[in-house]
Design a protein around this motif. Structure first.
Motif, short mmCIF file in Angstrom:
data_model
loop_
_atom_site.label_atom_id
_atom_site.label_comp_id
_atom_site.label_asym_id
_atom_site.label_seq_id
_atom_site.Cartn_x
_atom_site.Cartn_y
_atom_site.Cartn_z
N THR A 167 0.84 -1.21 0.00
CA THR A 167 0.00 0.00 0.00
C THR A 167 0.87 1.25 0.00
O THR A 167 0.58 2.22 -0.71
CB THR A 167 -0.96 -0.02 1.21
OG1 THR A 167 -1.76 -1.20 1.13
CG2 THR A 167 -1.87 1.19 1.21
N SER A 195 -5.65 1.16 1.63
CA SER A 195 -5.98 -0.14 1.06
C SER A 195 -7.49 -0.33 0.90
O SER A 195 -8.24 -0.14 1.85
CB SER A 195 -5.41 -1.24 1.95
OG SER A 195 -4.81 -2.18 1.12
N GLU A 216 -2.81 -5.22 -5.31
CA GLU A 216 -2.19 -5.89 -4.15
C GLU A 216 -2.69 -7.33 -4.11
O GLU A 216 -3.80 -7.61 -4.48
CB GLU A 216 -2.59 -5.18 -2.85
CG GLU A 216 -2.01 -3.77 -2.77
CD GLU A 216 -2.10 -3.18 -1.36
OE1 GLU A 216 -1.88 -3.91 -0.37
OE2 GLU A 216 -2.41 -1.99 -1.28
MG LIG Z 1 -1.97 -3.17 1.68
#
Ligand SMILES: [Mg+2]
Ligand SMILES: Nc1ncnc2c1ncn2[C@@H]1O[C@H](COP(=O)(O)OP(=O)(O)OP(=O)(O)O)[C@@H](O)[C@H]1O
Length: 162
Positions: free
Chosen positions: A41, A61, A108
């Protein structure tokens, strides 16, 4: 292309992300790999900054929404697949539209995009991407391995980091 970076603090990682972000273009997809707390992040925050996302936009995030969109020089999509448990759930997200858009996508937990039976080919028809593997070395130091991947038939544009 294969490049290794090392950062010694979260702000180093932000600066590196910003530098990477400045080189990205519409349609680019960035896959991030690394353990919990590796800095995915943090790197994304830097990439978003490098793509012109305003400082006041707080990039965090998208764990519950899974996809956040920010306004930069091109749309910036931040995707977190941590909670995705199956390829069925992944298909329901409708990410094809995001990945084929004129934005930059940063993912991610990108391992969730790789099917088990063929771990080298991502799902959803993605043929060209940049992958960054982040490894925790010590409390504040991280190793970041970046490589560009192209499994399609189109030439990869030159992606140079200065
Ligand atoms: Mg993250
Ligand atoms: N060199 C570094 N680069 C990035 N983060 C660092 C570094 N050193 C320490 N940190 C710290 O590590 C943490 C990284 O958190 P971050 O949320 O970016 O990780 P993440 O990979 O996104 O985790 P998650 O898997 O939970 O989403 C932050 O608390 C940050 O301050």
């Amino acid at each position: 292309m294969n490049i290794r970076f090392e950062t010694r603090s979260a702000s180093d990682t932000l600066i590196l992300g910003e530098k990477i972000g400045r080189h990205l273009e519409a349609g680019d997809i960035v896959f991030l790999f690394g353990d919990l707390g590796a800095g995915k992040t943090t790197l994304t925050q830097g990439i978003a900054r490098g793509l012109g996302v305003a400082k006041k936009e707080y990039v965090r995030s998208p764990t519950f929404t899974l996809v956040n969109q920010y306004k930069g020089k091109v749309p910036v999509f931040h995707i977190d697949l941590y909670r995705i448990a199956s390829s069925h759930e992944l298909e329901e997200l409708g990410l094809e539209e995001v990945f084929s858009s004129k934005g930059v996508s940063i993912v991610e937990w990108a391992e969730k995009l790789f099917a088990r039976d063929d771990a080298s080919i991502p799902l959803l028809g993605i043929e060209r991407w940049i992958e960054i593997h982040i490894t925790i070395e010590q409390e504040e130091s991280r190793k970041l391995d970046l490589k560009t991947r192209n499994i399609g038939s189109t030439e990869h544009p030159i992606f140079a980091l200065h």
